[in-house]
Design an enzyme around this catalytic site. Structure first.
Site, PDB file in Angstrom:
ATOM      1  CG  ASP A 110       1.053  -1.440  -1.365  1.00 15.58           C
ATOM      2  OD1 ASP A 110       1.558  -1.562  -0.694  1.00 15.58           O
ATOM      3  OD2 ASP A 110       0.875  -0.447  -2.290  1.00 15.58           O
ATOM      4  CG  ASP A 171      -2.756  -1.062   2.668  1.00 14.49           C
ATOM      5  OD1 ASP A 171      -3.315   0.014   3.891  1.00 14.49           O
ATOM      6  OD2 ASP A 171      -3.309  -0.750   1.966  1.00 14.49           O
ATOM      7  CD1 TRP A 247      -5.305  -3.082   4.735  1.00 15.17           C
ATOM      8  CD2 TRP A 247      -4.958  -5.160   3.989  1.00 15.17           C
ATOM      9  NE1 TRP A 247      -5.372  -3.343   3.411  1.00 15.17           N
ATOM     10  CE2 TRP A 247      -4.750  -4.514   3.157  1.00 15.17           C
ATOM     11  CE3 TRP A 247      -4.306  -6.630   4.531  1.00 15.17           C
ATOM     12  CZ2 TRP A 247      -5.843  -5.794   1.855  1.00 15.17           C
ATOM     13  CZ3 TRP A 247      -3.832  -7.252   3.064  1.00 15.17           C
ATOM     14  CH2 TRP A 247      -4.728  -6.229   1.804  1.00 15.17           C
TER      15      TRP A 247
END
Length: 394
Positions: A110, A171, A247
């Site tokens: 991330d 994601d 996503w």
């Protein structure tokens, strides 16, 4: 649940009113949080300061969601041109530079979410050298998570953690833009090459034949052999987690913009069609697409907001005007429902932009609350609806 008691007469009027309400909340949150960070989700519909973690104090820059706060400030500046929003957004660069330079909570893919919104944004817009350096350092760190010969970017955790090794998640498609930016900025194709290979692996394995998506997928880290799909936050391994499907819409569309592979548009369209076919009457998904009206389950407004942005991105990349128009119409319908029934314009007790999101239902985390990413993508959706030709940070 309803934001206002009087329904505006047109979508344009509704969007304008929603933007004004959102900006008021963002400005109030500048006063509350400043250059500190809200928690991932609200607690009883209000964001507290982020709890302390990994040796850092309350309100510190830890976790995967902190960049959604400066991301909202950049959107506020896009919508208003107000220098107060610009100054507030720029005030976060020091924190993100310190985080990557001191190795604070970096064991995650991330980094793409974190540094695209918080540092690529100011590097592009203002030429800020500190932001550029921090974003490139984050891209370099993200590259250490590429696992050969599988060619995937490991999602979470220490690279030697046997539970996490070889795992990626849907994601991750939103984290690759940092790598494309790094290649564009430096002229070094190895960043983009890693993103292209990772995206190809997800298209082949995380997207199922029925156009649903796994949340997570494992590869053997030594042989590169694809192993199995699972869920972490969905209802079951073989169900379809709503936020993951959203996503997929947005992520495959974004990667098509960077790569130009038509197969990625096919994948994005497949995700979109499946998502839209399983929406309830008010067009805002339940937290897993297995559930519908009458199930007694919670909605995930954040999945809806992500899907709106993804549908716009998908439509912008299509040459088929009929399909593009259908996706834009669906996006407008979902956004209108979020405005009318999930936004907080009429609820001053909340400091979120939208409520009724779900972070992780199986673990009981952030269930029926506001979410920081839901707020960001809701404001991005409003921005897309307000500013024709808006320039995406992704």
């Amino acid at each position: 649940m309803t934001a206002t008691n009087v329904r505006p007469h047109s979508d344009a009027a509704a969007v304008a009113a929603a933007v004004a309400a959102a900006i008021r909340t963002v400005e109030a949150n500048i006063a509350t949080f400043g250059d500190r960070y809200p928690a991932d989700t609200t607690d009883a519909n209000r964001y507290p300061l982020r709890p302390p973690g990994v040796g850092q104090p309350e309100g510190a820059n830890v976790g995967w969601t902190t960049s959604f706060w400066p991301g909202m400030l950049w959107l506020a500046h896009d919508l208003t041109g107000d220098d107060r929003h610009l100054r507030a957004a720029l005030s976060h660069v020091d924190s993100f530079a310190s985080r990557v330079n001191h190795g604070i909570d970096l064991d995650t893919h991330d980094l793409g979410f974190l540094y695209t919104l918080a540092c690529v944004n100011p590097a592009r817009r203002t030429g800020d050298p500190q932001a550029r350096g921090a974003a490139l350092a984050a891209a370099d760190h993200l590259m250490t998570r590429v696992l050969e010969p599988a060619g995937i970017i490991q999602a979470w955790g220490d690279l030697d953690d046997p539970r996490q090794r070889g795992r990626t998640i849907i994601d991750s498609l939103m984290n690759t833009p940092l790598l494309f930016w790094a290649s564009h900025t430096t002229g070094d194709d190895r960043y983009a090459a890693a993103a292209r290979r990772h995206t190809a692996q997800l298209r082949q394995h995380i997207l199922r034949p029925d156009s649903t998506t796994f949340h997570t997928f494992y590869w053997d880290p030594d042989s590169g052999v694809p192993l199995r799909g699972e869920t972490e936050q969905g209802h079951a391994d073989n169900s379809c987690w709503a936020r993951g499907q959203a996503w997929g819409i947005y992520g495959f569309s974004l990667n098509h913009r960077h790569i130009g592979d038509p197969a990625l548009l096919v994948a994005a369209s497949a995700c979109a069609d499946r998502f839209l076919a399983h929406l309830p009457a008010d067009r805002v998904a339940y937290w897993d697409l297995e559930f519908g009206d009458g199930s007694g389950q919670e909605r995930d407004s954040s999945a809806a907001a992500i899907a709106v942005c993804g549908l716009h991105e998908l439509a912008d990349n299509l040459t088929d005007t009929a399909s593009a128009g259908r996706y834009r119409t669906a996006a407008a319908e979902i956004l209108r429902s979020l405005i009318d029934h999930y936004s907080t314009g009429g609820q001053p007790v909340s400091n979120a932009l939208i409520l009724h999101g779900v972070y992780d239902k199986p673990k009981g985390v952030g269930v029926d609350e506001g979410t920081l990413w839901g707020d960001y993508f809701y404001l991005e959706a409003l921005t897309r609806a307000t500013i024709p030709g808006w320039t995406s940070p992704w």
